[in-house]
Write an enzyme that holds these catalytic residues in place. Structure first.
Site, mmCIF file in Angstrom:
data_model
loop_
_atom_site.group_PDB
_atom_site.id
_atom_site.type_symbol
_atom_site.label_atom_id
_atom_site.label_comp_id
_atom_site.label_asym_id
_atom_site.label_seq_id
_atom_site.Cartn_x
_atom_site.Cartn_y
_atom_site.Cartn_z
ATOM 1 N N CYS A 48 -0.906 77.768 30.397
ATOM 2 C CA CYS A 48 -0.794 78.905 31.309
ATOM 3 C C CYS A 48 -0.590 80.212 30.535
ATOM 4 O O CYS A 48 -0.422 80.212 29.314
ATOM 5 C CB CYS A 48 0.389 78.681 32.245
ATOM 6 S SG CYS A 48 1.966 78.656 31.360
ATOM 7 N N ALA A 98 2.520 80.364 28.412
ATOM 8 C CA ALA A 98 2.370 79.624 27.149
ATOM 9 C C ALA A 98 1.667 80.495 26.102
ATOM 10 O O ALA A 98 2.047 80.515 24.934
ATOM 11 C CB ALA A 98 1.594 78.332 27.377
ATOM 12 N N ARG A 119 5.286 73.890 19.090
ATOM 13 C CA ARG A 119 4.031 74.215 18.427
ATOM 14 C C ARG A 119 4.171 74.160 16.900
ATOM 15 O O ARG A 119 3.225 74.331 16.186
ATOM 16 C CB ARG A 119 3.631 75.609 18.895
ATOM 17 C CG ARG A 119 2.281 76.098 18.478
ATOM 18 C CD ARG A 119 1.925 77.247 19.389
ATOM 19 N NE ARG A 119 0.916 78.127 18.892
ATOM 20 C CZ ARG A 119 1.156 79.307 18.326
ATOM 21 N NH1 ARG A 119 2.381 79.745 18.182
ATOM 22 N NH2 ARG A 119 0.174 80.063 17.942
ATOM 23 N N HIS A 125 -2.202 85.794 25.819
ATOM 24 C CA HIS A 125 -2.427 86.424 24.514
ATOM 25 C C HIS A 125 -2.614 87.924 24.725
ATOM 26 O O HIS A 125 -2.046 88.743 24.005
ATOM 27 C CB HIS A 125 -3.706 85.900 23.844
ATOM 28 C CG HIS A 125 -3.743 84.422 23.619
ATOM 29 N ND1 HIS A 125 -4.917 83.705 23.651
ATOM 30 C CD2 HIS A 125 -2.759 83.522 23.356
ATOM 31 C CE1 HIS A 125 -4.663 82.435 23.393
ATOM 32 N NE2 HIS A 125 -3.359 82.301 23.217
HETATM 33 FE FE1 CFM Z 1 -5.723 80.654 18.174
HETATM 34 FE FE2 CFM Z 1 -6.208 78.329 18.612
HETATM 35 FE FE3 CFM Z 1 -4.514 79.750 20.144
HETATM 36 FE FE4 CFM Z 1 -3.866 79.114 17.590
HETATM 37 FE FE5 CFM Z 1 -2.513 76.919 18.547
HETATM 38 FE FE6 CFM Z 1 -4.896 76.192 19.518
HETATM 39 FE FE7 CFM Z 1 -3.240 77.544 21.099
HETATM 40 MO MO1 CFM Z 1 -2.756 75.113 20.391
HETATM 41 S S1 CFM Z 1 -5.757 79.039 16.718
HETATM 42 S S2 CFM Z 1 -3.629 80.891 18.704
HETATM 43 S S3 CFM Z 1 -2.135 78.126 16.762
HETATM 44 S S4 CFM Z 1 -6.609 79.854 19.951
HETATM 45 S S5 CFM Z 1 -3.530 75.139 18.316
HETATM 46 S S6 CFM Z 1 -7.040 76.420 18.825
HETATM 47 S S7 CFM Z 1 -4.491 75.959 21.550
HETATM 48 S S8 CFM Z 1 -1.415 76.985 20.310
HETATM 49 S S9 CFM Z 1 -3.439 79.456 22.049
HETATM 50 C C1 HCA Z 2 0.007 75.569 24.291
HETATM 51 C C2 HCA Z 2 0.444 75.147 22.915
HETATM 52 C C3 HCA Z 2 -0.456 74.129 22.310
HETATM 53 C C4 HCA Z 2 -0.387 72.798 23.014
HETATM 54 C C5 HCA Z 2 -0.955 71.717 22.188
HETATM 55 C C6 HCA Z 2 -1.375 70.432 22.812
HETATM 56 C C7 HCA Z 2 -0.049 73.950 20.827
HETATM 57 O O1 HCA Z 2 -1.178 75.595 24.601
HETATM 58 O O2 HCA Z 2 0.870 75.904 25.068
HETATM 59 O O3 HCA Z 2 -1.821 70.373 23.946
HETATM 60 O O4 HCA Z 2 -1.304 69.462 22.065
HETATM 61 O O5 HCA Z 2 -0.869 74.130 19.965
HETATM 62 O O6 HCA Z 2 1.093 73.596 20.576
HETATM 63 O O7 HCA Z 2 -1.799 74.593 22.319
#
Ligand code: CFM
Ligand code: HCA
Length: 533
Positions: A52, A55, A86, A184
């Site tokens: 969401c 998150a 994370r 983001h």
């Molecule tokens: Fe960029 Fe990602 Fe993300 Fe990320 Fe992550 Fe991710 Fe995420 Mo999980 S590189 S910031 S550190 S888009 S692994 S592929 S989904 S938390 S929002």
């Molecule tokens: C997020 C964080 C997450 C979840 C990872 C997962 C992460 O989206 O809120 O589903 O295993 O990287 O920790 O993307």
């Protein structure tokens, strides 16, 4: 092929089929443009891996800033879920200024929902200032906050005046967007408006001062990247936001170049910094050996200094000499394997190069919540029509800073460099994928199972929510979000860690004890009519 895709989609009701069809494509380089639908609402009832807006804001972008206390205004579940799960690592620069191990929440109860939670939030800020004395505070809203109308912006303004501390609020209620991507954007806007540029530095501390954007130090990734960059002679002002701090972020405006690792989560800040301070950004990728080398060479070209170019080559040579012998045994195990690579918004693309170098072909890849430009490349940005959901989060209006705007390199040189290196630009994932491979946006549980039955990949890389599906089908998985207690995977040494981990996955005998469904059940089911035997 098309027929098999049609068969998968035919199980859906007609309306769902029409929707999902636009989110899946088979790579075909003969077609000049391959369009995919992305960043739209998930169909209710489909088991998605998305998160969401809260998150994306608190969990992803704000959370890693270590010398700030991040208050979660809401019921305890949201705070608990975003409490270091994370694995964004951090070490304090100043004594007692790393609060990441704490979970700080107003823990709203039913009575707060009924009578409002503003007073409780204000009291909590007083308490946080008194107990922790952090360098700054953020407040992130969870769904009920917006529903009951608590004015967290007003509470933050009052607290800021009272304590003389940078205290800012983020209206990132979970429902603000179709995924974490909206969060983001909210976090990017807030950091740009309230923190970046607050510091009083006017000049960079060294000749090669850079920021690293979109790097969150998951499993220690940014420590490995920083090790390499420091060895070459770069000064890293701040990493946004892995192991980052308010103290460093407030002077981010002095950098001569911004590196962008995860474009999806932080492109907003990258472009705003260029408009406001004249700092170009370079798309980088520190996942994979070739990608890391290319990135280091591109950086050296940007600065264009002979000594820096020479030093870059020396470091590359030294690093390769260290890792090549270590990689060799793993390469033997990984050769000729296939993978699925489905991650959030940029890793689905970034990890494909590393897989390839180890001998693993990616046969299916996708993103949970990326936008069309992450699939198709930045050039298609003008063609993306904003819908009501994406208009929800406004773009900030940023203008050149009268005092601090400086052209970092001459316009003509910038134009020349753009021909050769990804300055202010990036390619999409589709371009890098082999013909016949599958690209899926917002992959769901049903499609995961169906594609596994068809491709029978040797490894499935994704997250905690979907990894059990392939595991139960006898296929090893590699968590590519928080790395499941492992990492770093970035840079040179990270590539060795990754090779070791996936080689372990391939080599362990565990999977032989699980019989996948296609070994004891027929893949096609039906009855034979008119059988007289
Ligand atoms: Fe960029 Fe990602 Fe993300 Fe990320 Fe992550 Fe991710 Fe995420 Mo999980 S590189 S910031 S550190 S888009 S692994 S592929 S989904 S938390 S929002
Ligand atoms: C997020 C964080 C997450 C979840 C990872 C997962 C992460 O989206 O809120 O589903 O295993 O990287 O920790 O993307």
């Amino acid at each position: 092929n098309e027929k098999m895709l049609e068969e998968i989609l035919n199980k859906y009701p007609a309306k769902v089929k029409r929707n999902r069809k636009k989110h899946i494509l088979i790579r075909d380089s003969a077609q000049e443009i391959q369009e995919i639908e992305a960043n739209t609402r998930t169909i209710p009832g489909i088991i998605t891996n998305r998160g969401c807006a809260f998150a994306g804001c608190k969990g992803v972008v704000l959370g890693p800033l270590k010398d700030m206390v991040h208050i979660v205004h809401g019921p305890i579940g949201c705070a608990y879920y975003s409490w270091l799960t994370r694995r964004n690592k951090a070490r304090a620069d100043e004594p007692k200024q790393n609060f990441l191990a704490y979970c700080v929440s107003t823990d709203m109860q039913e009575s707060d929902i009924v009578f409002g939670g503003e007073k409780k939030l204000a009291r909590m800020i007083d308490e946080v200032v008194e107990i922790f004395k952090p360098n700054a505070i953020t407040i992130s809203a969870t769904c009920p906050v917006g529903l009951i109308g608590d004015d967290i912006q007003a509470v933050a303004r009052a607290a800021r005046a009272k304590h003389g501390l940078n205290i800012t609020a983020y209206s990132c209620e979970g429902y603000k967007g179709v995924s974490q991507s909206a969060g983001h954007h909210i976090a990017n806007n807030g950091l740009m408006e309230n923190i970046i540029g607050e510091g009083d530095w006017e000049e960079p501390p060294s000749k090669y001062t850079i920021n690293i954007l979109g790097e969150y130090n998951i499993g220690g990734d940014s420590w490995e990247v920083e090790r390499i960059l420091n060895e070459i002679g770069y000064e890293i002002q701040v990493v946004m936001t892995g192991n980052g701090s308010y103290e460093k972020l407030k002077n981010a405006h002095v950098a001569q170049l911004n590196l962008v690792q995860c474009h999806r989560s932080i492109n907003y800040i990258a472009t705003m910094l260029e408009t406001k301070y004249g700092t170009p950004w370079l798309k980088v990728n520190f996942i994979g050996i070739r990608a890391t080398i290319e990135t280091l060479r591109n950086m050296a070209r940007y600065f264009g200094d002979e000594a820096l170019i020479k030093r870059t080559e020396e470091v590359i040579e030294k690093e390769l000499a260290e890792i090549e012998p270590q990689l060799e045994p793993y390469r033997k195990i990984c050769a000729n394997k296939t993978a699925f690579c489905f991650v959030g918004g940029s890793r689905g693309h970034h990890y494909q190069g590393l897989y390839e170098e180890l001998g693993v072909t990616t046969v299916l890849a996708g993103y949970e919540f990326a936008h069309r430009d992450d699939y198709e490349g930045r050039d298609i940005l003008p063609n993306i029509k904003a819908d009501a959901d994406s208009k929800n989060i406004p773009d900030l209006h940023v203008a050149p800073d009268e005092r601090r705007y400086r052209l970092k390199i001459p316009v003509e040189r910038m134009e020349e460099l753009k021909q050769d290196i990804p300055l202010n630009n990036y390619k999409g994932m589709i371009d890098d994928m082999a013909d016949g491979s599958i690209v899926v946006d917002d992959l769901n549980h049903y499609e995961t199972e169906e594609f596994i039955k068809i491709f029978k990949p040797d490894i499935f890389s994704s997250g905690i929510k979907d990894k059990y599906i392939p595991q139960k089908m006898g296929i090893p998985t590699k968590q590519l979000h928080n790395y499941d207690y492992s990492g770093p995977y970035a840079g040179f040494r990270g590539a060795v860690n990754f090779a070791r981990d996936i080689a372990m996955g391939f080599a362990t005998p565990t999977w032989n004890f699980i019989v996948p469904p296609w070994k004891d059940q027929p893949l096609l089911e039906g009855t034979i009519e008119n059988c007289t035997a």
